[in-house]
Design a protein around this motif. Structure first.
Motif, short mmCIF file in Angstrom:
data_model
loop_
_atom_site.label_atom_id
_atom_site.label_comp_id
_atom_site.label_asym_id
_atom_site.label_seq_id
_atom_site.Cartn_x
_atom_site.Cartn_y
_atom_site.Cartn_z
N ALA A 9 155.96 50.94 -51.44
CA ALA A 9 155.87 51.91 -52.54
C ALA A 9 154.81 51.45 -53.54
CB ALA A 9 157.22 52.06 -53.23
N GLU A 10 154.85 50.16 -53.86
CA GLU A 10 153.89 49.65 -54.83
C GLU A 10 152.45 49.72 -54.30
OE1 GLU A 10 155.80 45.99 -55.97
OE2 GLU A 10 157.34 47.20 -56.96
N ASN A 11 152.29 49.44 -52.99
CA ASN A 11 150.96 49.53 -52.40
C ASN A 11 150.43 50.96 -52.41
OD1 ASN A 11 150.65 46.84 -51.87
ND2 ASN A 11 151.62 46.96 -49.85
N ILE A 12 151.31 51.90 -52.13
CA ILE A 12 150.90 53.30 -52.12
C ILE A 12 150.44 53.72 -53.51
CG2 ILE A 12 151.84 55.66 -51.95
CD1 ILE A 12 153.35 54.62 -49.42
N LEU A 13 151.20 53.29 -54.52
CA LEU A 13 150.80 53.61 -55.90
C LEU A 13 149.49 52.93 -56.27
CD1 LEU A 13 153.88 53.68 -58.28
CD2 LEU A 13 152.37 55.54 -57.58
N GLU A 14 149.31 51.73 -55.78
CA GLU A 14 148.08 50.99 -56.08
C GLU A 14 146.87 51.72 -55.47
OE1 GLU A 14 148.44 48.25 -58.15
OE2 GLU A 14 146.29 48.69 -58.22
N ASP A 15 147.00 52.10 -54.20
CA ASP A 15 145.90 52.80 -53.51
C ASP A 15 145.61 54.15 -54.16
OD1 ASP A 15 145.84 50.74 -51.78
OD2 ASP A 15 146.63 51.85 -50.04
N GLY A 16 146.68 54.91 -54.41
CA GLY A 16 146.51 56.23 -55.01
C GLY A 16 145.87 56.11 -56.39
N SER A 17 146.29 55.11 -57.13
CA SER A 17 145.75 54.96 -58.49
C SER A 17 144.27 54.57 -58.44
CB SER A 17 146.56 53.92 -59.26
OG SER A 17 147.92 54.32 -59.34
N ALA A 18 143.89 53.82 -57.41
CA ALA A 18 142.46 53.48 -57.28
C ALA A 18 141.65 54.75 -57.01
CB ALA A 18 142.26 52.47 -56.15
N ARG A 19 142.20 55.63 -56.16
CA ARG A 19 141.50 56.90 -55.90
C ARG A 19 141.44 57.75 -57.17
NH1 ARG A 19 144.58 59.33 -50.85
NH2 ARG A 19 143.06 61.02 -50.98
#
Ligand code: TRP
Ligand code: SF4
Length: 340
Positions: free
Chosen positions: A307-317
């Motif tokens: 979940a944290e990785n998904i948020l990290e990736d999405g936030s970078a986009r």
């Protein structure tokens, strides 16, 4: 090719404050609609964690946990990180920069006139909301929205006034500042989410503050237990009294979640006193389990770290997209560009 498709789709942006795990009301009022939008729109969905601070600044103990629970619920409901940009506001700090710049052109009267402002100031007892942050919260929302230059903002009726303010602020910005004669912050339209009547277990609107919720994560026995104590048509006092599903919160759940066959049996059986409420509630629980179980299975596939990785990736986009707007905003305002 997929990229090509994405670019031609109208962009939408919406968000939610993270209040912890989500309930069926959050799902029906927003998430279910967002999930459906993923094919036809370029979607940005986010967790408005700074917004939680506008009212709950005094105790931030659960701040990080709440965002993680909400992203897990987003994923469980069917939001797909491959198709939508899923992010968290605090990981895109330029929202604060745009908020500050828009603050320069926003008159206090506009903020004081937002209908929820006085209402909440009076109604939320036990919290001192005479803060700058609370008055400014609809403007922070305007910054969240305008940052992604979306065509639409899918929201419930309660948020329409905030989109209106967003449009006013954009109009004023575009009036003062342009980029080569072009508008930088297009005015978005609210896209009203249909909001079917979803009663909680006490018959009032489902809401965390009423303690009448069915959570997306409730295990089956819990769902059945909650349904058992749910209020029914008050006219059905005894088993032999006929009732009316149109006057019964359990009937409302059937209308939303049960098959036409089950719904037929409910109407017939209730009006003729052919079925008892216990049986009817069992069927409603069956229908809810059918909706919630697949979500819970999907949720279980993600660890907290996922979940944290998904948020990290999405936030970078999201940061990348936001930087594009900010570059235009700074240039239009004749401010120094950020260092490349
Ligand atoms: N104010 C919204 C709510 O309370 C959450 C929100 C914050 C939002 N920023 C947004 C919704 C931008 C749509 C777009 O639910
Ligand atoms: Fe409500 Fe079902 Fe009982 Fe009718 S039979 S009153 S619809 S719970």
């Amino acid at each position: 090719m997929a990229e090509q498709n994405l670019i031609s789709r109208p962009r939408v942006l919406s968000g939610m404050r993270p209040t912890g795990k989500l309930h069926l009301g959050n799902y029906m009022g927003a998430l279910a609609n967002w999930v459906k939008m993923q094919d036809a729109y370029e979607c940005y969905f986010f967790i408005a964690d700074w917004h939680a601070l506008t009212t709950d600044y005094a105790d931030t103990t659960n701040f990080l946990d709440n965002s993680r629970e909400v992203i897990l619920d987003y994923l469980a409901a069917g939001l797909d990180p491959e198709r939508s940009v899923l992010f968290v506001q605090s990981k895109v700090p330029v929202h604060a920069e745009l908020y500050l710049l828009l603050g320069m052109i926003t008159s206090l009267g506009w903020l004081e006139r937002v209908p929820t402002y006085k209402e909440q100031l009076e109604n939320l007892v036990g919290k001192d909301l005479t803060t700058y942050g609370f008055l400014g919260y609809p403007l922070l929302q305007a910054a969240d929205i305008l940052m992604y230059q979306p065509k639409y903002v899918p929201v419930g009726q309660d948020q329409v006034a905030h989109v209106e303010l967003t449009r006013e602020v954009a109009r004023r910005f575009n009036h003062f500042y342009q980029l080569d004669g072009r508008e930088v912050l297009p005015e978005p339209d609210a896209l009203l989410t249909p909001s079917p009547k979803l009663p909680g277990t006490d018959g009032r609107k489902m809401s965390k503050s009423y303690g009448n919720t069915i959570m997306l994560t409730d295990p089956e026995p819990e769902i059945r237990r909650k349904l058992k104590t749910m209020v029914t048509d008050p006219a059905r006092v005894r088993r032999t009294d006929p009732g009316d599903p149109d006057k019964c919160p359990v009937g409302d759940l059937h209308k939303l979640f049960s098959s036409p066959e089950t719904l037929g049996k409910v109407y017939e059986g209730c009006r003729s006193a052919g079925i008892g409420c216990i049986e009817c509630k069992g069927w409603a629980a069956d229908s809810l389990v059918q909706i919630l179980l697949p979500m819970q299975e999907r949720r279980a596939r993600y660890s907290n770290a996922d979940a944290e990785n998904i948020l990290e990736d999405g936030s970078a986009r999201a940061r990348q997209r936001a930087e594009q707007t900010m570059a235009e905003v700074r240039a239009a305002m004749k401010l120094a560009p950020a260092r490349q």
